[in-house]
Design a protein around this motif. Structure first.
Motif, PDB file in Angstrom:
ATOM      1  N   LEU D   6      -8.201  -1.168  -2.639  1.00  0.00           N
ATOM      2  CA  LEU D   6      -7.114  -0.741  -1.768  1.00  0.00           C
ATOM      3  C   LEU D   6      -6.488  -1.960  -1.115  1.00  0.00           C
ATOM      4  O   LEU D   6      -7.179  -2.769  -0.484  1.00  0.00           O
ATOM      5  N   TYR D   7      -5.170  -2.123  -1.312  1.00  0.00           N
ATOM      6  CA  TYR D   7      -4.423  -3.214  -0.675  1.00  0.00           C
ATOM      7  C   TYR D   7      -3.536  -2.619   0.407  1.00  0.00           C
ATOM      8  O   TYR D   7      -2.952  -1.551   0.237  1.00  0.00           O
ATOM      9  N   GLN D   8      -3.447  -3.318   1.524  1.00  0.00           N
ATOM     10  CA  GLN D   8      -2.470  -2.915   2.543  1.00  0.00           C
ATOM     11  C   GLN D   8      -1.722  -4.145   3.022  1.00  0.00           C
ATOM     12  O   GLN D   8      -2.350  -5.123   3.451  1.00  0.00           O
ATOM     13  N   ASN D   9      -0.388  -4.112   2.925  1.00  0.00           N
ATOM     14  CA  ASN D   9       0.437  -5.251   3.320  1.00  0.00           C
ATOM     15  C   ASN D   9      -0.064  -6.557   2.702  1.00  0.00           C
ATOM     16  O   ASN D   9      -0.150  -7.589   3.380  1.00  0.00           O
ATOM     17  N   GLY D  10      -0.386  -6.506   1.454  1.00  0.00           N
ATOM     18  CA  GLY D  10      -0.765  -7.731   0.748  1.00  0.00           C
ATOM     19  C   GLY D  10      -2.199  -8.170   0.965  1.00  0.00           C
ATOM     20  O   GLY D  10      -2.593  -9.252   0.545  1.00  0.00           O
ATOM     21  N   THR D  11      -3.012  -7.378   1.627  1.00  0.00           N
ATOM     22  CA  THR D  11      -4.413  -7.751   1.854  1.00  0.00           C
ATOM     23  C   THR D  11      -5.348  -6.724   1.227  1.00  0.00           C
ATOM     24  O   THR D  11      -5.102  -5.523   1.321  1.00  0.00           O
ATOM     25  N   LEU D  12      -6.371  -7.232   0.600  1.00  0.00           N
ATOM     26  CA  LEU D  12      -7.382  -6.349   0.015  1.00  0.00           C
ATOM     27  C   LEU D  12      -8.249  -5.832   1.161  1.00  0.00           C
ATOM     28  O   LEU D  12      -8.962  -6.598   1.808  1.00  0.00           O
ATOM     29  N   VAL D  13      -8.169  -4.528   1.442  1.00  0.00           N
ATOM     30  CA  VAL D  13      -8.898  -4.008   2.601  1.00  0.00           C
ATOM     31  C   VAL D  13     -10.171  -3.247   2.229  1.00  0.00           C
ATOM     32  O   VAL D  13     -11.087  -3.115   3.039  1.00  0.00           O
ATOM     33  N   LEU D  14     -10.205  -2.749   0.993  1.00  0.00           N
ATOM     34  CA  LEU D  14     -11.364  -1.949   0.615  1.00  0.00           C
ATOM     35  C   LEU D  14     -11.594  -2.056  -0.883  1.00  0.00           C
ATOM     36  O   LEU D  14     -10.644  -2.171  -1.661  1.00  0.00           O
ATOM     37  N   GLU D  15     -12.878  -2.025  -1.280  1.00  0.00           N
ATOM     38  CA  GLU D  15     -13.175  -2.111  -2.707  1.00  0.00           C
ATOM     39  C   GLU D  15     -14.262  -1.109  -3.057  1.00  0.00           C
ATOM     40  O   GLU D  15     -15.155  -0.844  -2.244  1.00  0.00           O
ATOM     41  N   ASN D  16     -14.191  -0.553  -4.272  1.00  0.00           N
ATOM     42  CA  ASN D  16     -15.209   0.373  -4.773  1.00  0.00           C
ATOM     43  C   ASN D  16     -15.536   1.528  -3.837  1.00  0.00           C
ATOM     44  O   ASN D  16     -16.676   1.949  -3.733  1.00  0.00           O
ATOM     45  N   PHE D  17     -14.508   2.025  -3.160  1.00  0.00           N
ATOM     46  CA  PHE D  17     -14.701   3.247  -2.361  1.00  0.00           C
ATOM     47  C   PHE D  17     -14.706   4.429  -3.324  1.00  0.00           C
ATOM     48  O   PHE D  17     -14.218   4.309  -4.456  1.00  0.00           O
ATOM     49  N   PRO D  18     -15.231   5.550  -2.925  1.00  0.00           N
ATOM     50  CA  PRO D  18     -15.318   6.712  -3.829  1.00  0.00           C
ATOM     51  C   PRO D  18     -13.928   7.245  -4.185  1.00  0.00           C
ATOM     52  O   PRO D  18     -13.017   7.204  -3.351  1.00  0.00           O
ATOM     53  N   ALA D  19     -13.796   7.718  -5.416  1.00  0.00           N
ATOM     54  CA  ALA D  19     -12.525   8.235  -5.896  1.00  0.00           C
ATOM     55  C   ALA D  19     -12.032   9.403  -5.048  1.00  0.00           C
ATOM     56  O   ALA D  19     -10.835   9.698  -4.987  1.00  0.00           O
ATOM     57  N   ASP D  20     -12.957  10.072  -4.374  1.00  0.00           N
ATOM     58  CA  ASP D  20     -12.569  11.236  -3.567  1.00  0.00           C
ATOM     59  C   ASP D  20     -11.697  10.863  -2.373  1.00  0.00           C
ATOM     60  O   ASP D  20     -10.938  11.688  -1.849  1.00  0.00           O
ATOM     61  N   ASP D  21     -11.793   9.577  -1.948  1.00  0.00           N
ATOM     62  CA  ASP D  21     -11.023   9.151  -0.770  1.00  0.00           C
ATOM     63  C   ASP D  21      -9.580   8.820  -1.091  1.00  0.00           C
ATOM     64  O   ASP D  21      -8.787   8.487  -0.195  1.00  0.00           O
TER      65      ASP D  21
END
Lengths: 322, 322, 322, 322, 322
Positions: D6-21
């Motif tokens: 997950l990127y927000q405003n050009g920053t990687l904020v989250l990785e390998n979170f569950p597909a359900d989210d």
């Protein structure tokens, strides 16, 4: 030495006047002028540049041989480069002769570097259609291009004829004939490569001439006609190329088959000749074979040689190996 | 080490000044600047990026060898990649040397990674046409491209010459000559493949330069001239390609024919040699053949050998097998 | 001698009237006229030029054979050149017959120089679709083109059939069959080259007819149909070309394999025949070998010959060399 | 198993979170999301379809292997198919790995069916250029395409290297070397055919991405760069193709020449060996030839054998047959 | 016998009703109708012409086999021609089956002349996607085209498989295997030529369907999908073509090499066998050579034969000629 011609209102009024009079003649807006320079020197190029306002690059292109066929548009004039071609009578060798042309509103200047260009034929063509002479520079250029392009087509057709001549040799067996085929086909390909180099770009040259400018409405059909001839020359060239490829492949296949036939023949004769060798070998043994040192042996040996050899000969003949 | 040049209003005012002075010179809007970097390091790339506002991607492309000839347009500048070529004197080997060029409104920066690029010749060309120097960056680029493209054409012509040299070998019979033909033809094809790789994309490069922007009206004919030379180089390259193919096929056909001739010769001599073998075999039999152990037999045997062998020899000679 | 036809409002009202009456008939704007000239002389060309206002260039093109298929547009009329083709029944030889056509608003004039053009079939086709006769010159031209183009397709198909016939010969071994294959394939290629020359340009000819002008809305589907047939003929021609190339390559490969088989056979037999020669040579020595001048020697020799030869025969048979 | 980012405003904020989210994250318009599915089942495809509104046809294309490289535009998203390639280290075998990509305004979903696709390298590339991460989906896609296209170019270059390695074998004479050449060249052609199948369509894919939409102005140079690399890969592939053809033809010609050399050698030795056979045959006759059963005969015989054989040897050596 | 189907608002309401009821059903503007005619007679064509207002030319095209794949647009309807293909299970033989289609606003009429066309599969495909049935004639046509184009791709892939099967035979030496290679490759080429004839024009057919008219917005992705499949089939066909050419050339080269190997073997054995012949010839002379009629002579002879033969064998083995 320079050749000149002056047309006024569609009439040839002066010929071979001195190049110094050009400025004077150009003052009359109804004048149309042709100037032909053969191997011009630095002075003559300078004169042309001054008198007709030719761009330095165009002058430079005209001064050096080896231009590709092209049409360069400058603000006040055009530069055109084309190549006349001819096929030597008994061979497939192609010779080319380059011509450089400057086209201004009132004048066409041609530059030649060798005497292979048939400029007299172009002049004759102009004189054959005096009714078009009123169309000015477009008329002069048409006569030139028409002659050049007809030459391209003629060359393609002559190369086609050369292939027709080769066709019988293609299936011939003589050593000299085969060598002739190889050398001729190679020479044909070489001439074709050169021919394509000068013919193919003509399509674009003539096509871009037909766009607005130089050629008025009455001349359009004439330039269209030249364009058709360019296409015809190109198509014919491509056909000849196709035929040469075809002849080369056929030649290879024929040779390969010939090899097979020779091998069969060799084999057959080798087998036939092996028979007496084997039989006389048998009767040459220092052994008490039946008929040793006896008349019966001689008869047996001779009969065996004749019968077996003849039998083999017949077998091979029937199998079509001999 | 960097080379520099500063032009102002069409005049060369400074040469080989330190790269540090660049910023200063660029403040004068009439200044046009050339900067040449040979194997630049990270620092120099950073300097160029800062000083001239070059895009990171363009810098990266310039830092890595192996770009194809291309013109990339960025908002404030262009990136151009081209390859100079040369043919080794006695072989058909082609060597290429890449140059990367940044073009801004006021400057041309050239990056070289090897010393194969004839940058001195480019400089000499600039000095030969000082009258064009007032056209700024377009002038500098023209000198560079003109030289590169002329090199392409020269290479194509040299390869063409190499084929002409091979032509006689093509029909030669010596073992070493044939090997030479094979290796040379293969080397020629290889060089052609490489040449096409750097020549063909130049058409698009030069063509897209001629669209609006960098090149002003007075320079257009000069770029048109370069474009013509690109076309000429391409056409010539394709011609050479055609000739190499033709030479390869001819070579195959000549070899196939040579094989046939050898086979015929072999067969003929084998047959002739088989004659004494068969006859002496006959007279070697331990059988009471006519003339056994007798002078008449010897005469018959010898006569048969000579006459039949001679006969065969004549037959083969007439059939052109020998 | 001239053939003529006069249509009025879609009805054939007069046939084979004298050419002198043409002027008169043309005055009626509802008249549509066909004039066919076979080997016309100077007078007839002059008459056509005057009566229908045909451009000198078009007349000249019609007077000379060897035009490429084309459509030339003049201000008041069109000039069209096309070629009918036919394949000789038992061979692959293609013969072509040229037709020149002038198209004015009210008339179609056809010029033929040889009697190979099936003009009667064209007339028959017109009579088969009387419902279209009201569409004037467009109707006449459609009948002509439809017939010509169908002939092109038929020729391509016949050449395709010729290849099918060759297919079995391709794998045959007889000497005459192989020669037939070579000559036929070469003849096929030659016919194809000629066929392409007259078929390919038809695409452009028919396509440019379908643009505004001559062909009214109701006829458009009919010209579209002719255009489809042109494409079909072109595609088929290209297919045949592909098949001929394929047959040629297969032929070469088959021959090369045949050579290998022959070589194996030769080798095998040569080896088998070498056996008695070697053995009887041994027993022919003037040396006290075991069994010299003895019955045991004879038995040994004969046994060795039979056994070793038979063994070799079996070995080669198993290796599939015989 | 799914990978996510997950990127927000050009920053990687989250990785390998569950597909359900995913649904939750997508509600924030500044979120940009990457979802990677490895061998997804029916359920996962259904989830993707629902969550991102992917068209059934795109889902179906992603579910089946064997798509050609393409870009399909749907109303709210795009479907892209591409192939990563790699060359096995010691052979010329090419293996391909397909990837399917859905592109929406906020997300890029990648589908893989085998583990040949170097997805980790793509992730690494993203992390190398964090400054571009603000450009959203266009940034993600660029990293992916850049890697795929670089792989294409690398493959073309590796195949080129394989040919260079073959070059020396081309003129070698060993039986195993020749077989190697045949198998390698065939394998190279096969790999090239496959490589072209996945490389050529990339030109259109990348080109149609550069038109409006997905790629913003700042990214355009980066996509232009990828496009250049596609062209480079294509040109190189075509070059390699040309070289393989060249190697094949050279190989054929070399073999044909080798055959000639062998034949010459065979012939020469056969002739030399025939000499003693013929001479001893003569002296083996049961005839009173000069020197019969005499020392002089033996000397004559032996001398003849040695001299004639030596003579022949020298003749063949000089003619370069031996 | 005719098959019929009636859809109303996306639902199949009637099947296999009599053709006579067609007029009645067509009065309801929400009706969409399919009519399939198998080998229709004159009457049925007349009925179709009257009922659906089909143009005479379209009827004529449908009545005659041998149309190229095409789409003809008439004012109120379209005529489409396509070919289903299939590859016989154990061979490379391609069989084609033509279908003619009339498309009006409310109906699709299919005409078949042989039972090779898998019409039942098309019907099954319609029933698999009932959700699209509301899109009328565009839906019916999509099912048909999708099936035809998938068949083209399947055929290309099957031909590709056939080449894979041939690959091992390519390097095999058996006589029957080589013949198989020749015949198979030839058959493959022939099938490819035919396949290209029906596949290549499909690009234009499907492309011109996607322009306005018949296909509504929701169906566009489905037609785009068919178009992608057409491209895939074309690309695959071209790949196969490339592979067949490659296999043919490899085959030729392998054979040429095999020939060289055979020649070397032949030569080697001929040389080895020549040794005893020469030696026993020497000892067979009627001359007082050392060891004449003596045990020492026998030992010398036998030793020479064994040693020299063995030596030669080893030499050839080391040179890899045996």
């Amino acid at each position: 030495m320079a050749r000149t011609r002056l047309y006024q209102n569609g009439t040839l009024v002066l010929e071979n006047f001195p190049a110094d009079d050009i400025s004077e003649h150009l003052t009359d807006p109804s004048s149309v002028l042709w100037l032909d320079l053969y191997r011009p020197g630095q002075d003559e190029f300078a004169m042309v540049g001054d008198e007709f306002g030719i761009h330095d690059l165009a002058l430079e292109d005209a001064a050096h041989q080896g231009q590709r066929p092209k049409l360069d548009r400058y603000r006040t004039h055009e530069f055109l480069s084309a190549h006349a071609v001819s096929i030597a009578p008994d061979s497939a060798d192609l010779s080319t002769s380059e011509i450089s042309v400057f086209l201004t509103r009132q004048a066409m200047i041609t530059i030649r570097h060798d005497d292979g260009f048939p400029i007299d034929d172009v002049v004759a063509r102009w004189d054959q259609s005096p009714d078009l002479a009123g169309h000015g520079v477009g008329f002069l250029l048409h006569g030139l291009l028409d002659h050049v392009v007809d030459g391209h087509y003629a060359a393609a057709q002559q190369l086609d004829d050369r292939i027709e001549e080769l066709e019988n040799l293609l299936f011939a067996e003589g050593r000299h004939q085969i060598r002739t085929v190889h050398r001729r086909l190679y020479a044909l390909r070489k001439s074709l490569v050169r021919l394509r180099r000068v013919v193919l770009p003509m399509r674009e040259v003539v096509n871009s001439l037909m766009r607005p400018g130089l050629v008025n409405d009455s001349l359009v059909p004439y330039y269209q006609d030249v364009y058709d001839h360019v296409l015809r020359a190109i198509e014919w060239t491509e056909s000849v190329r196709d035929m040469v490829a075809s002849a080369m492949e056929t030649n290879l296949s024929v040779q390969s088959n010939r090899m097979n036939l020779i091998m069969k023949k060799v084999t057959s004769w080798a087998a036939i000749i092996a028979v007496p060798t084997a039989i006389t070998g048998f009767y040459g043994q220092n052994l008490p074979y039946p008929g040793f040192a006896d008349q019966t042996g001689f008869i047996a040996s001779t009969t065996a040689i004749v019968v077996v050899s003849a039998l083999l000969y017949l077998v091979f003949k029937r199998k079509d190996w001999l």
